[in-house]
Motif scaffolding. Structure first.
Motif, PDB file in Angstrom:
ATOM      1  N   THR A 475      -5.676   2.486   6.971  1.00 46.02           N
ATOM      2  CA  THR A 475      -4.842   1.724   6.033  1.00 46.02           C
ATOM      3  C   THR A 475      -3.445   1.604   6.638  1.00 46.02           C
ATOM      4  O   THR A 475      -3.166   2.220   7.676  1.00 46.02           O
ATOM      5  CB  THR A 475      -4.716   2.470   4.684  1.00 46.02           C
ATOM      6  N   THR A 476      -2.589   0.835   5.994  1.00 46.34           N
ATOM      7  CA  THR A 476      -1.226   0.705   6.542  1.00 46.34           C
ATOM      8  C   THR A 476      -0.495   2.040   6.468  1.00 46.34           C
ATOM      9  O   THR A 476       0.395   2.316   7.267  1.00 46.34           O
ATOM     10  CB  THR A 476      -0.437  -0.346   5.749  1.00 46.34           C
ATOM     11  N   LYS A 477      -0.880   2.898   5.495  1.00 40.93           N
ATOM     12  CA  LYS A 477      -0.153   4.161   5.335  1.00 40.93           C
ATOM     13  C   LYS A 477      -0.539   5.187   6.396  1.00 40.93           C
ATOM     14  O   LYS A 477       0.276   5.990   6.836  1.00 40.93           O
ATOM     15  CB  LYS A 477      -0.412   4.730   3.940  1.00 40.93           C
ATOM     16  N   GLY A 758     -11.978  -1.869   3.496  1.00 41.49           N
ATOM     17  CA  GLY A 758     -11.082  -3.026   3.601  1.00 41.49           C
ATOM     18  C   GLY A 758     -10.940  -3.714   2.267  1.00 41.49           C
ATOM     19  O   GLY A 758     -11.919  -3.931   1.557  1.00 41.49           O
ATOM     20  N   LYS A 759      -9.703  -4.078   1.928  1.00 37.59           N
ATOM     21  CA  LYS A 759      -9.433  -4.673   0.611  1.00 37.59           C
ATOM     22  C   LYS A 759     -10.125  -6.024   0.497  1.00 37.59           C
ATOM     23  O   LYS A 759     -10.024  -6.850   1.400  1.00 37.59           O
ATOM     24  CB  LYS A 759      -7.924  -4.833   0.466  1.00 37.59           C
TER      25      LYS A 759
END
Length: 1220
Positions: A475-477, A758-759
């Motif tokens: 994830t981006t985090k 994935g979103k």
């Protein structure tokens, strides 16, 4: 600090495990420096230096039974570059020729549907390089063009063919090992099938001979003298021969006309001139039997593999062995035979029912390392290391000592020069054959000892079944600390964690004592795994549930003391916020645990319905959780500050307090968000429950859907809920629109459903008994499908998603595959994958770059300085290519870098070293012979009057006998005499005696020939003939009339088809030169060359060999490369340079001319100058073609007139730049 980059794009790859039985013989180590071996229907390519898997080739449908790398014995240039070609054959008779770098198949070949018994690329280099000879069972040999897949010819034989071996000294000779014996083919040619059916010889098994029973008591040596002839032309009687238990047949590449036969308990060395055993390597009664043997080329040595996985190296003992002190009495009966002494052995492996050594391969370039392939998928790379031992430390072993060679990389070196003895076998040990008095005088010979060192180990996956789980998605985090890790639970209780960018094992954790059934990650660095033992008679098991911290490897029993004698755990499910864990049992209510504190929140009551499938909801109240957490932290921080009155300094940062407070508050107040889960019971009713803290509330029930059977699994993502049942129906619920769609897949039991990460990615993978399918739940349609037995031969054991577009399949062939969503088997491009450590393999560069790199290494120094930095030179190529070249240079070992940067390292040695680095067979042979003769002939020139000192060096350092006709004459003669002596000792029938007498006559040993002729018994039909011949030999005088009579008789005999008899007579009267001419007229070129070398003086011999060279260059023979080597051995260096130039081998020609000029081997006149300039100019052009500007400038400036235009052209752009 380097900028941190994450390779989110993972390459499709296959992690492999144990091999299957048909893979036993499928392994090969190519000149390219790579090892290929078969694993089920896959072909793996491994780099031997770094022990990394570079490529997995997947296209075969059946087990791979043979793999063979293409030969590299041709001249490489931009038109025929360094490329990785590999042929692999499977159990259904299909042969695939691969371009390994791109992973694509060049062509596919199919003749019959039975496993290929053996195959080899043709080595005769001036013919086409694409020819592949294969044995198609039961009894066909077929020659294929492996580039186009066309069949050139096919030939059948009377018996079943097991394997074959080419004669390394004569491309028209081939030996087939059949179920009854050996068939020798002497008219093999690529253009047409052999006309004759070959010469058949039968082997009687060594065990069937009665003398063998004596071996135990009297030792193998004495037994050997009594062993009857093993090879006979008559078919042996039925009772004496069991089935042919010969495991392997192979010509010796180290000397002509010898062959070895491998039996489980002995290796026989045959001399094919007399078809007689001349050496035996027997294993004593307690020893471990042989599995395989690989004969060496550079020295007369054998790599042997034993059944316990031990590799031994045996080296032939020199004939005149020098022992201890001179005053000992000599051995009264020296047993005359070839003895091979054990020089080194590596450790054995632990052999069990499933772990056995499968095959051994040996590095063909340097012959100093061997790789063992084990049935459990391990590859062990053993390298030979030599150590110099002091003179006085002579160990009292029976073997005579091995000495270090005089020369390094083809040229004698002094004691203080840089050398790397472990570079190759011939740089480790000198030639044993010349160990004699003259060697002891020269004090610079040091005794060496060899030992094996394990330098690489690759291990595969354990045996299936597997449980696999990919770590939480990127994830981006978490992008900063994300690593794509895959946890694999195995049947022996350990969990293996693989790093999927490199495919290497990251950690192996032994956690459980029984089969791991499932794994769930709770963070990027921790997971929970469960294992269950086999049920007892009450159906109860021991359940193990462990919480594992990956960085430390610490594991905690999650359920504490619970777990013995209870129903088995069916599955575990972790909630989306990783707070709660649901544990589902077979016949016991479910338990809900808190993951963070390892405490049991709730054990359901006895009347709770049995759970068949369960899934946590992805919708949760995360915002309220964050609010609660912040409020609690602030409250805690205030408390902390109030109590700590002593802390007066302001520096106690609020942050650290907040962190402290966070951990305290969350545990003390147990702040947790509300999460939901759904589950189904045996009737198909769906229950919806919420969990908050330690309260579990029942919130809704949905009645069963009539079209569905018993629900087996549920998956939930976003607003989509998917259920699967025992009949293979999938039910898609859209929770927002409140509609459901049932899809019958007709694939029976749905074992597992998993959504892709994935979103907004609504794809899912469903696993069935017979395969898997990928569905798009948004469109409700199937994306791809895989069915065992239809598309693939393996069964699927477990599935997961690797990234949003790649799936992971674990299968029962012991492999774990990372595939594209289409689930098609795919090979990757080798240049695209990330290696943990860079591997030296110039074959992976684009052709221009690999050739430019070669030129860069060869023509050091650049700008007066030795450097391995490509950026320092003028090479206008794009940065990417330059960086790849630099990576290759950096991956060289420090020892080799040191040699390449050493100013004392001569041009010839550099050429040899680069030929070794590139695994270029034709260059290696060319430069070995060129270096030898340039050096020895340049030594001879100044010392014309005194001949003694030169001979000394030539005696100590002759060219190896493996080069046969190319050796010095005196050394060649000595070798032939030793050979005849051995044949004479071993003769057992009249035929053998006659062959020996003939050889002795040709060698000029008349007295011994007469003795043999007089042995003929009076009953023999040839008695009268032989007696007369003996009289003739003894009375031949050099009187004119008798000479002319004999000459007349000889010519008549030759005219009437008795060629060999006529030649013998001519040799008697010292007319060997005429004899050679006759032999050549009748097409016996090899025999003529042999005779010239043993009987003629150097001028006459050179004449004979030059006629042979003209013959080799003629278009119908077209063996120019061999002709060049013959010319080198004669010292005709100008002619060699001309030929290389005319064959357009510009790089080799230019380097050779340079070396000759250094040694002063050219007579300087106009013609040679013209040639030199032409060679340099053409080479400069070819360098310009590679874009290698600086090299082109240097050589065009050396080329005088011929290079003028090119020089102008190259300097033009520079001037323009300066004007601007």
């Amino acid at each position: 600090m380097q900028p941190f980059t994450v390779n989110i794009k993972l390459a499709a790859r296959t992690l492999t495990g144990a091999l299957s039985a048909p893979n036993r013989g499928a392994a090969d180590w190519g000149w390219q420096g790579l090892i290929a071996y078969g694993c089920h229907s896959l072909v793996l390519v491994v780099d031997a230096n770094t022990a990394q898997t570079l490529q997995v080739l997947e296209r075969h449908k059946a087990n791979v039974v043979k793999v063979k790398w293409a030969k590299e014995n041709y001249h490489h240039n931009i038109g025929s570059p360094y490329s990785l070609r590999l042929a692999s054959a499977d159990a259904t008779g299909k042969i695939i020729v691969w371009d390994v770098a791109t992973g694509t198949a060049r062509c596919e070949i199919q003749e019959h549907a039975k496993p290929i018994q053996d195959m080899q690329w043709l080595w005769n280099q001036d013919a086409s390089r694409d020819l592949l000879l294969a044995v198609h069972p039961p009894n066909y040999i077929v020659l294929w063009n492996a580039d186009t897949g066309t069949k050139l010819w096919k030939k059948s034989y009377a018996e079943n063919i097991l394997s074959f071996s080419f004669d390394p000294f004569d491309p028209s000779h081939l030996a087939l090992l059949t179920s009854e014996g050996i068939v020798f083919i002497s008219d093999f040619s690529p253009s047409k099938a052999p006309a004759s059916s070959g010469k058949k010889v039968y082997i009687s098994s060594p065990h069937s001979s009665p003398s063998h029973k004596l071996a135990a008591t009297t030792g193998a040596k004495k037994a050997l003298d009594k062993v009857k002839i093993l090879i006979s032309n008559e078919k042996p009687s039925a009772e004496s021969v069991t089935l042919n238990d010969c495991l392997q047949l192979s010509y010796l590449p180290s000397k002509r006309n010898y062959m070895l036969l491998l039996y489980p308990r002995e290796i026989l060395i045959l001399d094919l001139e007399v078809n007689q055993t001349v050496g035996v390597i027997a294993i004593e009664r307690t020893g471990v039997p042989f599995l395989q043997v690989i004969p060496c080329f550079q020295r007369d040595g054998l790599f042997c593999l034993h059944e316990n996985g031990c590799i031994t190296l045996r080296v032939r003992r020199p004939n005149c062995s020098i022992t201890g002190t001179p005053n000992e009495e000599p051995d009264p009966d020296p047993v005359q035979e070839l003895t091979y002494d054990l020089r080194s052995q590596c450790d054995a492996i632990r052999v069990t029912k499933t772990v056995r050594p499968f095959s051994m391969v040996c590095c063909p370039v340097n012959e100093n390392s061997a790789a063992l392939i084990v049935s459990d998928g391990r590859v062990m790379i053993w390298e030979l290391k030599s150590s110099i031992s002091g003179r006085n430390l002579r160990n009292s072993s029976s073997a005579s000592p091995l000495y270090s060679p005089v020369s390094f990389c083809g040229i004698p070196v002094g004691a203080f020069q840089n050398k790397l003895p472990d570079l190759s076998l011939d740089n480790m040990i000198g030639q044993g054959t010349v160990a004699g008095e003259e060697q002891l005088k020269s004090s610079f010979l040091q005794e060496v000892h060899l030992k094996f060192l394990l330098t690489g180990l690759l291990s595969g996956l354990p045996l299936p079944p597997f449980a696999i789980r990919m770590c939480p998605p990127l994830t981006t985090k978490n992008i900063k600390q994300y690593e794509p890790l895959l946890a694999v639970g195995t049947s022996n209780g350990s969990v293996l964690v693989f790093h999927l960018t490199s495919g290497l094992l990251h950690k192996e954790l032994s956690i459980h004592s029984c089969e791991v059934k499932g794994i769930e990650w709770i963070s990027l660095s921790g997971f929970i795994s469960f294992a269950t033992s086999t049920p007892n008679n009450l159906g109860l098991v021991r359940n193990e549930l462990q919480l594992v911290d990956l960085p430390t490897g610490r594991s905690i029993a999650f359920r504490g003391e619970r777990g013995s004698d209870e129903p088995a755990i069916e599955m575990i499910k972790v909630s989306h916020l990783k707070q709660y864990l649901a544990v589902i049992f077979k016949d016991k209510p479910l338990e809900i645990w808190d993951v963070r504190t390892c405490t049991l929140l709730r054990e359901m009551s006895k009347n709770f319905p049995t759970v068949t499938a369960l899934e946590w909801s992805p919708s949760h109240n995360l915002k309220s959780l964050r609010k609660k957490q912040l409020a609690a932290r602030e409250a805690m921080a205030r408390q902390t500050v109030a109590s700590d009155t002593e802390v007066s300094s302001v520096e106690s940062s609020v942050i650290s307090l907040l962190q402290e407070a966070e951990s305290k508050s969350e545990l003390s107040q147990n702040i947790s968000a509300r999460e939901h889960f759904v589950f189904t019971d045996a009737d198909g009713q769906v229950y919806h429950l919420t969990v908050e803290g330690n309260s579990v509330k029942d919130s809704a029930r949905i009645p069963p859907d009539g079209s569905m059977g018993s629900i087996t699994c549920i998956a939930w993502k976003g607003d989509t809920l998917v259920l699967g049942d025992v009949d293979g129906n999938l039910n898609f619920w859209d929770l927002k629109a409140r509609v459901s769609r049932g899809i019958p897949t007709h694939r029976s039991w749905v074992k597992k459903i998993r959504f892709a990460p994935g979103k907004g990615n609504q794809k899912l993978i469903a696993m069935y008994n017979d395969g898997a399918e990928v569905w798009d739940s948004k469109e409700v349609q199937m994306v791809s499908s895989l069915r065992s037995g239809r598309n693939v031969n393996y069964r699927i054991l477990d599935v997961d998603w690797c990234t949003s577009d790649k799936v992971i399949l674990a299968s029962d062939d012991g492999c774990i595959r990372v595939l594209e969503m289409s689930m098609k088997p795919s090979c990757f491009r080798m240049d695209e994958q990330d290696l943990i450590e860079p591997a030296w393999c110039p074959y992976l560069l684009v052709p221009r770059a690999s050739l430019a790199l070669k030129a860069f290494l060869l023509h050091q120094p650049w700008n007066e300085k030795y450097s391995l930095d490509v950026m320092n030179i003028d090479y206008p190529e794009n940065e990417n290519v330059k960086n790849l070249i630099q990576e290759q240079l950096n991956s060289l070992s420090n020892d080799i870098k040191k040699l390449l940067l050493d100013p004392d390292f001569t041009l010839l040695q550099r050429c040899l070293l680069v030929a070794r680095l590139y695994g270029d067979e034709s260059e290696l042979h060319f430069w070995t012979i060129a270096a030898h003769y340039l050096h020895s002939l340049s030594q001879e020139k100044p010392a014309k009057p005194t001949n003694a000192p030169i001979l000394q060096e030539q005696l100590v350092n002759p060219l190896d006998i493996c080069y046969d006709i190319l050796c010095e004459n005196h050394y060649f003669q000595k070798f032939q005499l030793e050979r005849v002596n051995l044949q004479e000792v071993k003769r057992s029938t009249y035929d053998h005696t006659r062959k020996c007498a003939d050889q002795l006559l040709l060698l000029g040993q008349t007295d011994r020939a007469v003795q043999l002729l007089l042995e003929t018994s009076s009953e023999n039909a040839h008695y009268y003939c032989d007696s007369l011949k003996a009289c003739l030999v003894t009375t031949v005088t050099s009187s004119g009339p008798s000479q002319s009579t004999i000459k007349l008789v000889a010519t008549n005999m030759i005219a009437n088809g008795k060629l060999s008899e006529g030649v013998q007579l001519l040799c008697l009267i010292d007319k060997a030169a005429d004899a050679c001419r006759y032999l050549q007229t009748y097409g016996e070129w090899n025999r003529a060359a042999w005779l010239a070398k043993v009987r003629l003086n150097s001028e006459e011999c050179a004449d004979v060999l030059k006629r042979w060279v003209d013959h080799l260059c003629s278009p119908q023979v077209n063996q120019k490369s061999k002709a060049i080597l013959v010319l080198l051995s004669l010292g005709c260096f100008t002619k060699v340079a001309e030929m290389l130039h005319s064959m357009r081998y510009f790089d080799r020609a230019a380097l050779f001319v340079e070396a000759c000029l250094k040694y002063g081997a050219f007579e300087v006149n106009n013609d040679t100058n013209k040639l030199i300039h032409a060679v340099y100019a053409d080479y400069a052009r070819s360098l310009k073609l590679l874009g290698f500007k600086q090299g082109a400038l240097i050589f065009s400036s050396k080329a005088g007139e011929a290079g003028k235009d090119l020089l102008m052209e190259l300097k033009q752009p520079e001037e323009e730049v300066t004007q601007e």
